[in-house]
Scaffold this motif. Structure first.
Motif, PDB file in Angstrom:
ATOM      1  N   MET A   1       0.731  -1.180  -0.124  1.00 26.57           N
ATOM      2  CA  MET A   1       0.025  -0.097  -0.012  1.00 26.57           C
ATOM      3  C   MET A   1       0.854   1.332  -0.209  1.00 26.57           C
ATOM      4  O   MET A   1       1.880   1.187   0.669  1.00 26.57           O
ATOM      5  CB  MET A   1      -0.862  -0.035   1.243  1.00 26.57           C
ATOM      6  N   GLU A   2       0.429   2.422  -0.551  1.00 30.05           N
ATOM      7  CA  GLU A   2       1.031   3.381  -0.660  1.00 30.05           C
ATOM      8  C   GLU A   2       1.169   4.188   0.964  1.00 30.05           C
ATOM      9  O   GLU A   2       0.134   4.173   1.370  1.00 30.05           O
ATOM     10  CB  GLU A   2       0.276   4.649  -1.565  1.00 30.05           C
ATOM     11  N   ALA A   3       2.270   4.831   1.253  1.00 32.87           N
ATOM     12  CA  ALA A   3       2.429   5.382   2.544  1.00 32.87           C
ATOM     13  C   ALA A   3       1.673   6.559   2.500  1.00 32.87           C
ATOM     14  O   ALA A   3       1.132   7.183   1.592  1.00 32.87           O
ATOM     15  CB  ALA A   3       3.896   5.506   2.762  1.00 32.87           C
ATOM     16  N   SER A   4       1.397   7.325   3.775  1.00 29.81           N
ATOM     17  CA  SER A   4       0.753   8.326   3.882  1.00 29.81           C
ATOM     18  C   SER A   4       1.515   9.705   3.535  1.00 29.81           C
ATOM     19  O   SER A   4       0.992  10.853   3.703  1.00 29.81           O
ATOM     20  CB  SER A   4       0.391   8.545   5.490  1.00 29.81           C
ATOM     21  N   LYS A   6       1.730  10.837   0.862  1.00 29.74           N
ATOM     22  CA  LYS A   6       0.942  11.599  -0.330  1.00 29.74           C
ATOM     23  C   LYS A   6      -0.005  12.635   0.229  1.00 29.74           C
ATOM     24  O   LYS A   6      -0.433  13.240  -0.445  1.00 29.74           O
ATOM     25  CB  LYS A   6       0.391  10.403  -1.065  1.00 29.74           C
ATOM     26  N   LYS A 122      -9.209  -3.062   2.233  1.00 29.98           N
ATOM     27  CA  LYS A 122      -8.529  -1.843   1.295  1.00 29.98           C
ATOM     28  C   LYS A 122      -8.138  -2.559  -0.126  1.00 29.98           C
ATOM     29  O   LYS A 122      -8.194  -1.769  -1.036  1.00 29.98           O
ATOM     30  CB  LYS A 122      -7.837  -1.115   2.244  1.00 29.98           C
ATOM     31  N   ARG A 123      -7.251  -3.318   0.130  1.00 29.62           N
ATOM     32  CA  ARG A 123      -6.432  -3.886  -0.980  1.00 29.62           C
ATOM     33  C   ARG A 123      -7.406  -4.459  -1.982  1.00 29.62           C
ATOM     34  O   ARG A 123      -7.258  -4.611  -3.295  1.00 29.62           O
ATOM     35  CB  ARG A 123      -5.113  -4.770  -0.582  1.00 29.62           C
ATOM     36  N   ASP A 130     -10.067   6.197   1.634  1.00 32.99           N
ATOM     37  CA  ASP A 130      -9.033   6.386   2.364  1.00 32.99           C
ATOM     38  C   ASP A 130      -9.374   5.839   3.753  1.00 32.99           C
ATOM     39  O   ASP A 130     -10.441   5.780   4.258  1.00 32.99           O
ATOM     40  CB  ASP A 130      -8.667   7.986   2.689  1.00 32.99           C
ATOM     41  N   GLU A 147       0.643   4.714   9.679  1.00 36.47           N
ATOM     42  CA  GLU A 147       0.945   5.557   8.710  1.00 36.47           C
ATOM     43  C   GLU A 147       1.581   5.004   7.436  1.00 36.47           C
ATOM     44  O   GLU A 147       1.307   5.114   6.099  1.00 36.47           O
ATOM     45  CB  GLU A 147       1.743   6.786   9.041  1.00 36.47           C
ATOM     46  N   SER A 148       2.664   4.045   7.856  1.00 36.74           N
ATOM     47  CA  SER A 148       3.250   3.333   6.731  1.00 36.74           C
ATOM     48  C   SER A 148       2.466   2.358   6.166  1.00 36.74           C
ATOM     49  O   SER A 148       2.769   1.664   5.373  1.00 36.74           O
ATOM     50  CB  SER A 148       4.475   2.642   7.433  1.00 36.74           C
ATOM     51  N   GLY A 150      -0.629   3.140   5.319  1.00 37.69           N
ATOM     52  CA  GLY A 150      -1.556   3.881   4.416  1.00 37.69           C
ATOM     53  C   GLY A 150      -2.659   4.257   5.151  1.00 37.69           C
ATOM     54  O   GLY A 150      -3.736   4.645   4.411  1.00 37.69           O
ATOM     55  N   CYS A 151      -2.561   4.411   6.605  1.00 42.67           N
ATOM     56  CA  CYS A 151      -3.786   4.909   7.436  1.00 42.67           C
ATOM     57  C   CYS A 151      -3.472   6.391   7.960  1.00 42.67           C
ATOM     58  O   CYS A 151      -2.252   6.402   8.115  1.00 42.67           O
ATOM     59  CB  CYS A 151      -3.989   4.052   8.580  1.00 42.67           C
TER      60      CYS A 151
END
Length: 525
Positions: A1-4, A6, A122-123, A130, A147-148, A150-151
């Protein structure tokens, strides 16, 4: 997942080494906005972060490869449930996921399982947007790890009172009833309720608990119980005992009220309703409004009344004796300090206590007595009655029995109405002549009565206590006794008498109790 990373950098605040993200969707109370939340542990530990990330990775893989998760996906993709999701989405492409009360993912495996399921959802499903998380016991280390993954961690404690502005999925496994009630109360409108999907404790279970008198959870479930009539609930299927602690009694909830009258709470009265009229009886004995106009009528009235109360007084002693056997004595009024301690225990769940909860023994904070039942260190023993002579006592016994059966653990049921020896045994152990029922012993330790078990069940503590007990198969019923725990004595066929051929007389059978029964050899050996 993308990290926070962004996220918009203008929407976060720094607390030394910890970055706490402030969600733009937060719509909490003005009081909450004035009090920003900061982690209990202000600094993040890089070594602990790495270990926790590894733990979460292992946990996510374990859940993803489990039969529980496969069953979960099949259930979500069931046409009825999938249509319910699409109905909430409407024309929107995504719905955010708000996670309340996840607990300490560093200290306990159960919160890690629960978070893993949310991340896998989520995946898997592109219509989940979000992910926002909040629990007041989160540490700075846990916040960084979230956060790492994706939350985004909310910066204020909303107390569950978020007012939705778009379709929203609230992921709240095993939270306090008050949080669910707050969420419903904040969105108690036709349009808003139709925009909510809730994953959390079964509302059907709360309805069951509401029928048990003196259950403290009832005070905080007004909106939960009122919502039952327009709620579609789908119970989560548990395929393995590994996930029973994390997801037992969890359900999907979809709300679809169509009329404003459906939103009336039980205590509310409609504007056009009329006050209820008293239903008076025609009998002069019980009609307090009767007026005696003649001597003959008065004489007849007094004679009838005298006969009634004389017969009533003659029954009084028998009723009192029966009540002393089974009725729970009235509790003494505790002092204010004790009331405050009890209130604190009731409002805190296992998650809210956080890592400090390890300071307590298995259930010593509820009952600190040193009373023990020898020879029962490997089991759960419940002294109860199956007689309905005193309604309150029977209901308490039935409720405790059903709570334990819901966990599919075997309990050693000692019915004092089937064998008086159990009553004497309980009196001896407690050191009291008048004992209340039910009474529960776990691993030999005296836990308490119905109120204690209900409290442990409602706060989630009972789940932890029973975690190491073996589970029975779903729907298991003893073929020997039908779960009555007693069968007729095979030596005397339940007659309690045997013929002595040497002396030519009938003698009392020494193998059965006063009812000609013995413990079931199949399930009680």
């Amino acid at each position: 997942m993308e990290a926070s990373a962004k996220l918009d950098l203008d929407k976060h605040t720094k607390n030394e080494d910890c970055t706490v993200w402030i969600s733009s969707r937060t719509n909490s109370t003005p009081e909450a906005k004035q009090r920003s939340w900061v982690p209990a542990e202000p600094e993040s530990d890089p070594d602990r972060e790495l270990k926790l990330i590894q733990k979460m990775g292992i946990c996510i893989k374990k859940v993803e490869s489990s039969q529980f998760y496969q069953n979960f996906l099949e259930q979500v993709e069931d046409p009825d449930i999938l249509n319910s999701f699409h109905k909430v989405l409407g024309l929107k492409l995504k719905m955010p996921m708000v996670i309340y009360g996840i607990g300490s993912i560093e200290s306990y495996e159960t919160p890690r399982f629960q978070l893993s399921l949310a991340i896998l959802m989520k995946r898997k499903f592109d219509w989940i947007g979000d992910m926002e998380v909040f629990d007041p016991i989160l540490s700075a280390t846990e916040s960084r790890v979230l956060e790492s993954l994706g939350c985004s961690v909310l910066s204020v404690n909303e107390h569950g009172r978020r007012r939705v502005t778009m379709p929203t999925l609230f992921y709240m496994p095993h939270c306090e009833a008050e949080l669910y009630n707050n969420l419903l109360q904040a969105n108690w409108e036709l349009e808003l309720l139709n925009h909510i999907v809730l994953f959390g404790n079964s509302f059907e279970m709360y309805e069951f608990l509401s029928e048990i008198k003196k259950s403290f959870v009832v005070d905080s479930t007004g909106h939960i119980l009122a919502a039952r009539k327009f709620t579609d609930e789908y119970v989560i299927k548990i395929a393995s005992d590994d996930y029973l602690t994390a997801f037992h009694d969890s359900s999907w909830h979809f709300f679809s009220p169509t009329l404003d009258t459906e939103l009336l709470l039980n205590q509310e009265i409609t504007p056009n309703s009329k006050p209820a009229t008293k239903n008076t009886t025609s009998s002069s004995i019980f009609n307090r409004s009767v007026t005696i106009h003649s001597t003959s009528m008065a004489k007849s009235y007094l004679q009838t009344t005298s006969r009634f109360y004389n017969s009533f007084e003659s029954m009084k002693g028998k009723v009192k004796k029966l009540r002393s056997l089974f009725e729970t004595p009235k509790p003494q009024i505790p002092n204010p300090d004790e009331l405050q301690i009890q209130a604190t225990h009731k409002l805190q769940s296992l998650k809210s206590m956080g890592p400090e909860y390890n300071r307590f023994p298995s259930f010593g904070f509820i009952n600190n007595s040193n009373i023990r039942l020898p020879g029962t260190e490997d089991r759960i023993v419940v002294y109860l009655t199956s007689l309905r002579g005193v309604r309150r006592t029977y209901e308490d016994c039935y409720a405790v029995r059903m709570i334990f059966r819901g966990f599919r653990v075997w309990i050693d049921e000692r019915d004092v109405s089937m064998d008086s020896a159990y009553k004497k045994e309980l009196q001896s152990v407690l050191g009291e002549k008048n004992v209340s029922l039910p009474q529960v012993f776990i691993k030999g330790d005296h836990v308490g009565g119905a109120e204690v078990i209900k409290q442990m069940f409602e706060t989630g503590e009972l789940v932890r206590v029973l975690d190491r007990f073996p589970r029975q198969k779903p729907g298991f019923v003893c073929e020997g006794c039908g779960d009555a725990r007693f069968v007729p004595c095979g030596n005397c066929s339940g007659s309690r008498k045997l013929f002595d051929e040497d002396e030519g007389v009938l003698k009392r059978c020494l193998e059965c109790n006063e009812n000609g029964l013995i413990r079931c050899p199949d399930c009680c050996s």
